[in-house]
Design an enzyme around this catalytic site. Structure first.
Site, PDB file in Angstrom:
ATOM      1  N   HIS A  98       0.816  -1.216   0.000  1.00 26.18           N
ATOM      2  CA  HIS A  98       0.000   0.000   0.000  1.00 26.18           C
ATOM      3  C   HIS A  98       0.847   1.261   0.000  1.00 26.18           C
ATOM      4  O   HIS A  98       0.309   2.361  -0.211  1.00 26.18           O
ATOM      5  CB  HIS A  98      -0.945   0.016   1.212  1.00 26.18           C
TER       6      HIS A  98
ATOM      7  N   ASP B  24      -2.668 -10.419  -2.560  1.00 25.44           N
ATOM      8  CA  ASP B  24      -3.280  -9.966  -1.302  1.00 25.44           C
ATOM      9  C   ASP B  24      -4.747  -9.607  -1.578  1.00 25.44           C
ATOM     10  O   ASP B  24      -5.100  -9.218  -2.682  1.00 25.44           O
ATOM     11  CB  ASP B  24      -2.511  -8.713  -0.828  1.00 25.44           C
TER      12      ASP B  24
ATOM     13  N   HIS C 149      -6.366  -7.088  -0.743  1.00 28.11           N
ATOM     14  CA  HIS C 149      -6.521  -5.661  -1.028  1.00 28.11           C
ATOM     15  C   HIS C 149      -5.706  -5.257  -2.259  1.00 28.11           C
ATOM     16  O   HIS C 149      -4.658  -5.825  -2.537  1.00 28.11           O
ATOM     17  CB  HIS C 149      -6.048  -4.831   0.167  1.00 28.11           C
TER      18      HIS C 149
ATOM     19  N   ASP D 100      -4.775 -12.614   3.202  1.00 29.74           N
ATOM     20  CA  ASP D 100      -6.049 -12.130   3.761  1.00 29.74           C
ATOM     21  C   ASP D 100      -7.213 -12.459   2.824  1.00 29.74           C
ATOM     22  O   ASP D 100      -8.326 -12.023   3.034  1.00 29.74           O
ATOM     23  CB  ASP D 100      -6.002 -10.640   4.109  1.00 29.74           C
TER      24      ASP D 100
HETATM   25  N1  LIG Z   1     -11.619  -2.164   9.651  1.00 30.09           N
HETATM   26  C1  LIG Z   1     -10.566  -2.591   8.775  1.00 30.09           C
HETATM   27  C2  LIG Z   1      -9.935  -1.416   8.059  1.00 30.09           C
HETATM   28  C3  LIG Z   1      -8.698  -1.879   7.354  1.00 30.09           C
HETATM   29  N2  LIG Z   1      -7.953  -0.797   6.764  1.00 30.09           N
HETATM   30  C4  LIG Z   1      -6.600  -1.142   6.332  1.00 30.09           C
HETATM   31  C5  LIG Z   1      -6.485  -2.474   5.671  1.00 30.09           C
HETATM   32  C6  LIG Z   1      -5.042  -2.717   5.284  1.00 30.09           C
HETATM   33  C7  LIG Z   1      -4.796  -4.094   4.684  1.00 30.09           C
HETATM   34  C8  LIG Z   1      -3.371  -4.317   4.423  1.00 30.09           C
HETATM   35  S1  LIG Z   1      -2.966  -5.783   3.513  1.00 30.09           S
HETATM   36 MG   LIG Z   2      -4.128  -7.664  -4.332  1.00 27.38          MG
HETATM   37 ZN   LIG Z   3      -4.482  -6.952   2.459  1.00 29.31          ZN
END
Ligand SMILES: NCCCNCCCCCS
Ligand SMILES: [Mg+2]
Ligand SMILES: [Zn+2]
Length: 341
Positions: free
Chosen positions: A159, A195, A197, A284
């Site tokens: 990120h 990932d 995200h 995740d």
């Molecule tokens: N309530 C959860 C909010 C999460 N916000 C950041 C997520 C970062 C994932 C990194 S792999």
């Molecule tokens: Mg990804």
């Molecule tokens: Zn993630």
């Protein structure tokens, strides 16, 4: 497969994450790396090596000097203002405001971040630096002829953009490693982000470049973090047009569907014919992950690893997300064992 690990990740032991309007113990905690390390050893994946120090030069190839300076001094400057808690951004340049860098620490925290869940605290700088050294040490193993290597990075990096921290990330470990491959003579590098995200930082760093192909499978940003980047119409810009691929999925997506996107990404990688492949490995995507909504099962990570091995490329794995700490060791090492065959 060799693993690179540094105990300096313990220097990143934040006590607060802003979540649901309250401060909670962070999801991104030291137990993650320790659980993965224990599983690596339990499964006899291979040698575990400490990182070599690589200094600031490789970081400066990706992140701006002023951003690096900010990360180094943020905690000191925050403490100098007598603030009671950890350094958490709380103010940003909203639409119609200026994009200039303020002097004040609150202004600088907002200028250099895109999210409020990630605190900066004593030791964050040291841990983030060590995570880069872990990634670069594993990168050197692959560049030196190892078929694959695992950079057990903590804090994660995907990120983090040129001048932005957030999503538990500070330096873009995978991006810094990709640049190292290029600086050592590679012509093309692909970064595949599995990932849950979107790898917004990785995408933005290389968005106008064709020497790094960035690909990410992730939860629909309309519904989840990072919310403001990662849509399928983002395909790159200028020289980078056509060198970014986002594949998004809705809640409850199972591996059977997710693997179709993986296949599309793998085909794109084959067409690109990179000299090296970096897998931004977050788990995740797991069915029990507390902050995500895909439904991959632990056995699916073996299949994922096998599919990545079929690409037949020198491969660096950089540890990203994954927040079901009880399952993270099995899930991560399943990818690596699946890859080894
Ligand atoms: N309530 C959860 C909010 C999460 N916000 C950041 C997520 C970062 C994932 C990194 S792999
Ligand atoms: Mg990804
Ligand atoms: Zn993630």
């Amino acid at each position: 497969m060799k693993t690179v690990y540094s105990p300096l990740h313990h220097r990143r032991t934040a006590v607060s994450e802003l979540d649901g309007g309250v401060l909670i113990p962070p999801h991104e905690n030291p137990n993650r790396a320790e659980t993965i390390l224990a599983r690596v050893k339990d499964q006899q994946l291979g040698e575990v090596l400490p990182p070599e120090s690589h200094g600031l030069a490789p970081i400066r190839r990706i992140h701006s000097d002023r951003y690096i300076e900010f990360l180094e001094h943020c905690w000191r400057d925050w403490q100098a203002e007598g603030k009671p808690g950890e350094a958490i951004p709380a103010v940003w340049s909203g639409r119609g405001m200026r994009e200039r860098l303020p002097k004040d620490i609150d202004g600088r925290l907002g200028f250099y971040s895109f999210a409020a869940e990630t605190s900066i605290t004593d030791g964050t700088w040291e841990a983030a630096r060590a995570a880069v050294d872990v990634a670069l040490t594993a990168q050197a193993l692959v560049a030196g002829g190892e078929r694959a290597a695992f950079a057990l990075c903590r804090p994660p990096g995907h990120h983090a953009a040129e001048e932005l921290f957030g999503g538990y990330c500070f330096f873009n470990n995978a991006g810094i490693a990709a640049q190292a491959f290029l600086d050592q003579g590679a012509k093309r590098v692909a970064i595949l982000d599995v990932d849950f995200h979107h790898g917004n930082g990785t995408q933005s760093i290389f968005y106008q470049r064709s020497d790094v192909l960035t690909l990410s499978l992730h939860g629909d940003p309309d519904l989840v973090f990072p919310h403001f980047l990662g849509f399928e119409d983002e395909t790159g810009e200028g020289d980078g047009e056509g060198y970014n691929l986002n594949i998004t999925y809705p809640p409850n997506t199972p591996f059977e569907v997710w693997r179709e996107g993986l296949e599309t990404a793998c085909q794109r990688i084959v067409d690109y014919a990179p000299d090296a492949l970096i897998i931004a490995l977050g788990v995740d995507t797991f069915e029990e992950d507390p902050i995500s909504f895909f439904k991959l099962k632990s056995s699916d990570y073996l299949t994922l690893g096998q599919r990545l091995a079929e690409l037949g490329l020198p491969t660096l794995f950089t540890m990203e997300g994954g927040y079901d700490v009880d399952a993270i060791g099995v899930n991560v090492v399943n990818v690596l064992k699946g890859f080894e065959g």
